[in-house]
Design a protein around this motif. Structure first.
Motif, PDB file in Angstrom:
ATOM      1  N   LEU A  30       0.811  -1.215   0.000  1.00 47.02           N
ATOM      2  CA  LEU A  30       0.000   0.000   0.000  1.00 47.02           C
ATOM      3  C   LEU A  30       0.847   1.268   0.000  1.00 47.02           C
ATOM      4  N   THR A  31       1.823   1.305   0.899  1.00 46.30           N
ATOM      5  CA  THR A  31       2.571   2.544   1.050  1.00 46.30           C
ATOM      6  C   THR A  31       3.341   2.904  -0.212  1.00 46.30           C
ATOM      7  N   LEU A  32       4.037   1.890  -0.758  1.00 51.22           N
ATOM      8  CA  LEU A  32       4.842   2.195  -1.942  1.00 51.22           C
ATOM      9  C   LEU A  32       3.985   2.694  -3.095  1.00 51.22           C
ATOM     10  N   PRO A  33       2.913   1.987  -3.449  1.00 51.96           N
ATOM     11  CA  PRO A  33       2.054   2.539  -4.511  1.00 51.96           C
ATOM     12  C   PRO A  33       1.510   3.908  -4.148  1.00 51.96           C
ATOM     13  N   LEU A  34       1.165   4.102  -2.853  1.00 49.72           N
ATOM     14  CA  LEU A  34       0.627   5.405  -2.448  1.00 49.72           C
ATOM     15  C   LEU A  34       1.662   6.499  -2.690  1.00 49.72           C
ATOM     16  N   ILE A  35       2.924   6.204  -2.325  1.00 52.39           N
ATOM     17  CA  ILE A  35       3.984   7.202  -2.544  1.00 52.39           C
ATOM     18  C   ILE A  35       4.112   7.495  -4.027  1.00 52.39           C
ATOM     19  N   GLU A  36       4.063   6.415  -4.834  1.00 50.83           N
ATOM     20  CA  GLU A  36       4.133   6.604  -6.286  1.00 50.83           C
ATOM     21  C   GLU A  36       3.000   7.498  -6.774  1.00 50.83           C
ATOM     22  N   MET A  37       1.790   7.232  -6.211  1.00 49.73           N
ATOM     23  CA  MET A  37       0.627   8.010  -6.624  1.00 49.73           C
ATOM     24  C   MET A  37       0.813   9.482  -6.288  1.00 49.73           C
ATOM     25  N   VAL A  38       1.249   9.712  -5.037  1.00 46.93           N
ATOM     26  CA  VAL A  38       1.424  11.101  -4.614  1.00 46.93           C
ATOM     27  C   VAL A  38       2.467  11.788  -5.484  1.00 46.93           C
ATOM     28  N   LYS A  39       3.542  11.045  -5.792  1.00 44.59           N
ATOM     29  CA  LYS A  39       4.585  11.601  -6.669  1.00 44.59           C
ATOM     30  C   LYS A  39       3.994  11.994  -8.016  1.00 44.59           C
ATOM     31  N   ALA A  40       3.180  11.057  -8.567  1.00 46.99           N
ATOM     32  CA  ALA A  40       2.576  11.327  -9.878  1.00 46.99           C
ATOM     33  C   ALA A  40       1.656  12.537  -9.796  1.00 46.99           C
ATOM     34  N   MET A  41       0.947  12.648  -8.675  1.00 46.19           N
ATOM     35  CA  MET A  41       0.031  13.776  -8.522  1.00 46.19           C
ATOM     36  C   MET A  41       0.792  15.098  -8.499  1.00 46.19           C
ATOM     37  N   ILE A  42       1.915  15.082  -7.735  1.00 42.07           N
ATOM     38  CA  ILE A  42       2.682  16.326  -7.620  1.00 42.07           C
ATOM     39  C   ILE A  42       3.340  16.675  -8.949  1.00 42.07           C
ATOM     40  N   ALA A  43       3.794  15.626  -9.654  1.00 44.90           N
ATOM     41  CA  ALA A  43       4.505  15.860 -10.912  1.00 44.90           C
ATOM     42  C   ALA A  43       3.604  16.523 -11.946  1.00 44.90           C
ATOM     43  N   ASP A  44       2.318  16.196 -11.907  1.00 46.49           N
ATOM     44  CA  ASP A  44       1.420  16.739 -12.929  1.00 46.49           C
ATOM     45  C   ASP A  44       0.122  17.225 -12.283  1.00 46.49           C
ATOM     46  N   PRO A  45       0.177  18.396 -11.638  1.00 44.25           N
ATOM     47  CA  PRO A  45      -1.010  18.873 -10.903  1.00 44.25           C
ATOM     48  C   PRO A  45      -2.220  19.086 -11.815  1.00 44.25           C
ATOM     49  N   GLN A  46      -1.969  19.415 -13.091  1.00 44.48           N
ATOM     50  CA  GLN A  46      -3.096  19.620 -14.004  1.00 44.48           C
ATOM     51  C   GLN A  46      -3.892  18.333 -14.171  1.00 44.48           C
ATOM     52  N   LEU A  47      -3.163  17.239 -14.271  1.00 46.91           N
ATOM     53  CA  LEU A  47      -3.815  15.942 -14.404  1.00 46.91           C
ATOM     54  C   LEU A  47      -4.662  15.663 -13.162  1.00 46.91           C
ATOM     55  N   LEU A  48      -4.082  15.989 -12.002  1.00 43.90           N
ATOM     56  CA  LEU A  48      -4.804  15.750 -10.750  1.00 43.90           C
ATOM     57  C   LEU A  48      -6.108  16.549 -10.728  1.00 43.90           C
ATOM     58  N   VAL A  49      -6.004  17.834 -11.094  1.00 39.86           N
ATOM     59  CA  VAL A  49      -7.206  18.671 -11.098  1.00 39.86           C
ATOM     60  C   VAL A  49      -8.230  18.111 -12.084  1.00 39.86           C
ATOM     61  N   ARG A  50      -7.737  17.642 -13.232  1.00 37.47           N
ATOM     62  CA  ARG A  50      -8.646  17.094 -14.229  1.00 37.47           C
ATOM     63  C   ARG A  50      -9.402  15.882 -13.646  1.00 37.47           C
ATOM     64  N   GLN A  51      -8.656  15.016 -12.976  1.00 40.18           N
ATOM     65  CA  GLN A  51      -9.307  13.828 -12.412  1.00 40.18           C
ATOM     66  C   GLN A  51     -10.294  14.217 -11.307  1.00 40.18           C
ATOM     67  N   LEU A  52      -9.921  15.223 -10.522  1.00 37.21           N
ATOM     68  CA  LEU A  52     -10.836  15.659  -9.463  1.00 37.21           C
ATOM     69  C   LEU A  52     -12.138  16.181 -10.061  1.00 37.21           C
ATOM     70  N   LEU A  53     -12.004  16.886 -11.201  1.00 37.68           N
ATOM     71  CA  LEU A  53     -13.208  17.420 -11.846  1.00 37.68           C
ATOM     72  C   LEU A  53     -14.073  16.293 -12.422  1.00 37.68           C
ATOM     73  N   ILE A  54     -13.410  15.287 -12.985  1.00 34.71           N
ATOM     74  CA  ILE A  54     -14.161  14.122 -13.467  1.00 34.71           C
ATOM     75  C   ILE A  54     -14.894  13.473 -12.281  1.00 34.71           C
ATOM     76  N   GLY A  55     -14.160  13.384 -11.158  1.00 35.97           N
ATOM     77  CA  GLY A  55     -14.757  12.816  -9.950  1.00 35.97           C
ATOM     78  C   GLY A  55     -15.968  13.607  -9.501  1.00 35.97           C
ATOM     79  N   LEU A  56     -15.879  14.916  -9.622  1.00 38.00           N
ATOM     80  CA  LEU A  56     -16.993  15.782  -9.225  1.00 38.00           C
ATOM     81  C   LEU A  56     -18.227  15.493 -10.086  1.00 38.00           C
ATOM     82  N   THR A  57     -18.015  15.387 -11.396  1.00 37.50           N
ATOM     83  CA  THR A  57     -19.142  15.126 -12.300  1.00 37.50           C
ATOM     84  C   THR A  57     -19.770  13.766 -12.000  1.00 37.50           C
ATOM     85  N   ASN A  58     -18.908  12.742 -11.869  1.00 37.44           N
ATOM     86  CA  ASN A  58     -19.440  11.416 -11.551  1.00 37.44           C
ATOM     87  C   ASN A  58     -20.122  11.406 -10.189  1.00 37.44           C
ATOM     88  N   GLY A  59     -19.493  12.095  -9.242  1.00 39.07           N
ATOM     89  CA  GLY A  59     -20.052  12.140  -7.888  1.00 39.07           C
ATOM     90  C   GLY A  59     -21.438  12.758  -7.884  1.00 39.07           C
TER      91      GLY A  59
END
Lengths: 363, 271
Positions: A30-59
């Protein structure tokens, strides 16, 4: 302790070893993938925002369906398994109306806009009526006669009836429908692209289409209206009172059966709205689309605390966002596992859901 | 004097158990009447049958000249009978004021369409109801700063008062109070006795009371009916009931009855 568990006293700390193994397992898997995820999120904040917006629409659409589960459960303690399929019928009904009105992407907005509102209201009225009639014909007769299982099994039966209605609907070829059901009855049906797909955040590297805004906007308006209805009005208070103590509510002058009908009507209307919005957003509807959507929405209702309307909204939003993040950063194949894994973890620590209280707060 | 409530041969059976056994019972309009009896005598079942929660097995119930048999609970309430419960049954997750407003439900008219249209009439009705609810809370002596507390968070005595306010909100002609002073201390009981009298005197509401506190019953009642094992064993004025041998026997057992009787003859009072 030492006398009753001599093995522990002898110095082989099995329990501690177990705990250490769990910790190691968590770190590895869990931790290692989580760290990878957080790294990916920080590396590309635009992607993160995009996914959050998709989440908002689905939610937003999940929350609309989840409310139907929570309203009905809150008042009659029935898990309405047919609710996801009602959402599907809402999509089919709205598609039929789109055909009847011959709406196409070329229809000028002056006509398209008002007609889409008509389609939305008519779809909500259709699913609301259907939900109320099913309660009257099926569930009401089974209330208060012993086991709650009878109504539950009926709901599962109604779910199959609805799915088959959806299948039959695919065969309809009335001339006035203008062929919206396509040539294959069983295949997914296509909606014309009636929602504009322009990116409202163009140039920022983030995508949030006009159609996302429509889905989120309509959902928010409906959720707010429901909240005001339940908390502020005479009928809303009657619903909450009936949910908390049916006999006492009856003795305060509330017609319990009518109040229960009202819960089915409101839940049904929201499911219909959701069906139309998702149909037009995704551009497709299929007779078994209600199963997954129903399962996720029910999960959202449980996550938020079933019976609690704010909980259902919150649960819907969380499920939408978690799914969108998991789709991007883990894998779409793992999304269901992640969503239900998180549900299990939350229920272990808060068995009544995020906003549910110990006395099973209702509506 | 006319009777606002009258039952004839009212019977309620659950399987082999006869909880209420052909009871002829009447409540005079404008009176404070008590229904007493040992535990399990069928008093609450009697209330539940009158208010429509149970359908009577046989017998008639007439309220203000109209039959109540076969009416649903909300219809009985609309007809003009309000009630409270032995074990408090407030809507715990609603505020005190909301609880009272629920009581006004059947006297209000807003329907779904009016509510969706947010019409001026609906808004006015809601505001009037809220103001009336606050006035009722004040009338039963619930502190104003508690009006917006969830009812489950209120102190016990206030919950009892709130139940009475909620029952009054249904705008009854007859108020059924099921052990309103259960669990109260002597001071609270005295205050509640005052409140019950005031409700009758100021609002002209007839009161029917189930109560175990004999001091309260003897002090407040104008008429008392005694149930034992579902059947009516006595009815009359407080001093008649006090010295009724059958009643004493039902409460204390056979031996005690003769002892108490002897005691009463010597100038004392049975307890």
């Amino acid at each position: 302790m030492a006398t009753s568990h001599p093995r522990v006293a002898q110095g082989v700390p099995w329990r501690s070893i177990g705990k250490i193994l769990i910790v190691i397992f968590c770190v590895l898997f869990l931790t290692l993938p989580l760290i990878e995820m957080v790294k990916a999120m920080i590396a590309d904040p635009q992607l993160l925002v995009r996914q959050l917006l998709i989440g908002l629409t689905n939610g937003a659409y999940i929350a609309l369906i989840a409310l139907g589960y929570t309203l009905v459960y809150g008042i009659v303690e029935l898990i309405n398994f047919a609710h996801g399929d009602l959402y599907m019928l809402g999509a089919f009904f709205s598609l039929t109306l789109v055909g009847v009105f011959s709406l196409t992407p070329e229809t000028p907005w002056l006509i398209r806009g008002p007609l889409l509102v008509v389609v939305l209201l008519a779809t909500m009225a259709f699913t609301a009526t259907l939900n109320m009639l099913v309660d009257r014909w099926a569930y009401r007769r089974l209330r208060g006669i012993g086991s709650r299982m009878a109504a539950l099994i009926s709901a599962i039966g109604i779910s199959f009836v609805f799915q088959n209605l959806g299948l039959l609907w695919g065969y309809l070829r009335f001339p006035f429908m203008n062929g919206v059901m396509g040539s294959n009855a069983v295949a997914p049906k296509s909606f014309p692209a009636l929602f504009p797909n322009v990116n409202l955040l163009a140039g920022t590297g983030v995508r949030f289409g006009a159609k996302d805004l429509i889905v989120v906007g309509v959902s928010v308006v409906l959720l707010a209206a429901l909240y005001v209805f339940v908390t502020r009005t005479r009928l809303g208070k009657a619903m909450r009172a009936t949910a908390q103590d049916r006999d006492a509510a009856a003795l305060m002058g509330i017609d319990v059966n009518r109040t229960i009908s009202l819960a089915f009507i409101l839940g049904g209307a929201l499911a219909g709205a959701s069906g139309m919005l998702v149909g037009l957003y995704n551009g497709t509807a299929v007779f078994d689309m209600g199963f997954t959507a129903g399962l996720r929405s029910f999960t959202a209702a449980v996550l938020g605390g079933i019976g609690n309307i704010v909980g259902a909204m919150l649960g819907g939003l969380l499920i939408g966002i978690i799914s969108a993040l998991s789709d991007q950063y883990i894998s779409t194949k793992w999304t269901n596992a992640v969503v239900f894994g998180i549900l299990v973890i939350i229920l272990v620590y808060r068995p009544t859901g995020l906003l549910g209280d110990d006395t099973a707060q209702k509506a | 004097m006319t009777n606002i409530l009258e039952t004839r041969g009212l019977t309620k059976r659950f399987g082999g158990l006869t909880a209420v056994d052909s009871v002829d019972f009447s409540v005079a309009t404008g009176s404070i009447t008590s229904l007493i009896g040992p535990n399990g005598a069928g008093k609450t079942t009697f209330f539940n049958t009158v208010t429509g929660l149970y359908t009577p097995t046989s017998g008639t119930i007439a309220f203000a000249g109209r039959s109540l048999v076969g009416l649903k609970p909300h219809e009985v309430t609309a007809a003009g009978i309000g009630r409270t419960f032995q074990n408090i049954r407030l809507f715990g997750n609603m505020t005190a004021v909301e609880n009272v407003m629920v009581g006004m439900h059947s006297r209000m008219h807003a329907n779904v369409l009016g509510i969706l249209a947010h019409s001026a009439r609906v808004q006015h009705e809601e505001a009037t109801a809220r103001a009336k609810a606050h006035a009722l809370l004040d009338a039963v002596g619930l502190p104003a700063q508690r009006a917006d507390d969830l009812s489950k968070n209120l102190p016990y005595g206030d919950q009892r008062r709130l139940e009475i306010a909620r029952a009054l909100a249904t705008d009854p002609e007859l108020l059924l109070l099921d052990e309103p002073t259960a669990g109260m201390n002597p001071q609270e009981t005295a205050e509640l006795t005052q409140l019950i009298r005031r409700i009758r005197d100021e609002r002209a509401i007839t009161i029917l009371l189930i109560e175990h506190d004999m001091k309260l019953v003897m002090e407040i009642s104008e008429s008392i009916t005694v149930l034992d094992r579902g059947a009516k064993i006595a009815a009359g004025l407080p001093h008649e009931i006090r010295s009724n041998e059958q009643v004493i026997e039902a409460y204390l057992g056979r031996g005690a009855a003769s002892m108490a009787h002897a005691h009463a003859r010597n100038g004392g009072e049975p307890t």
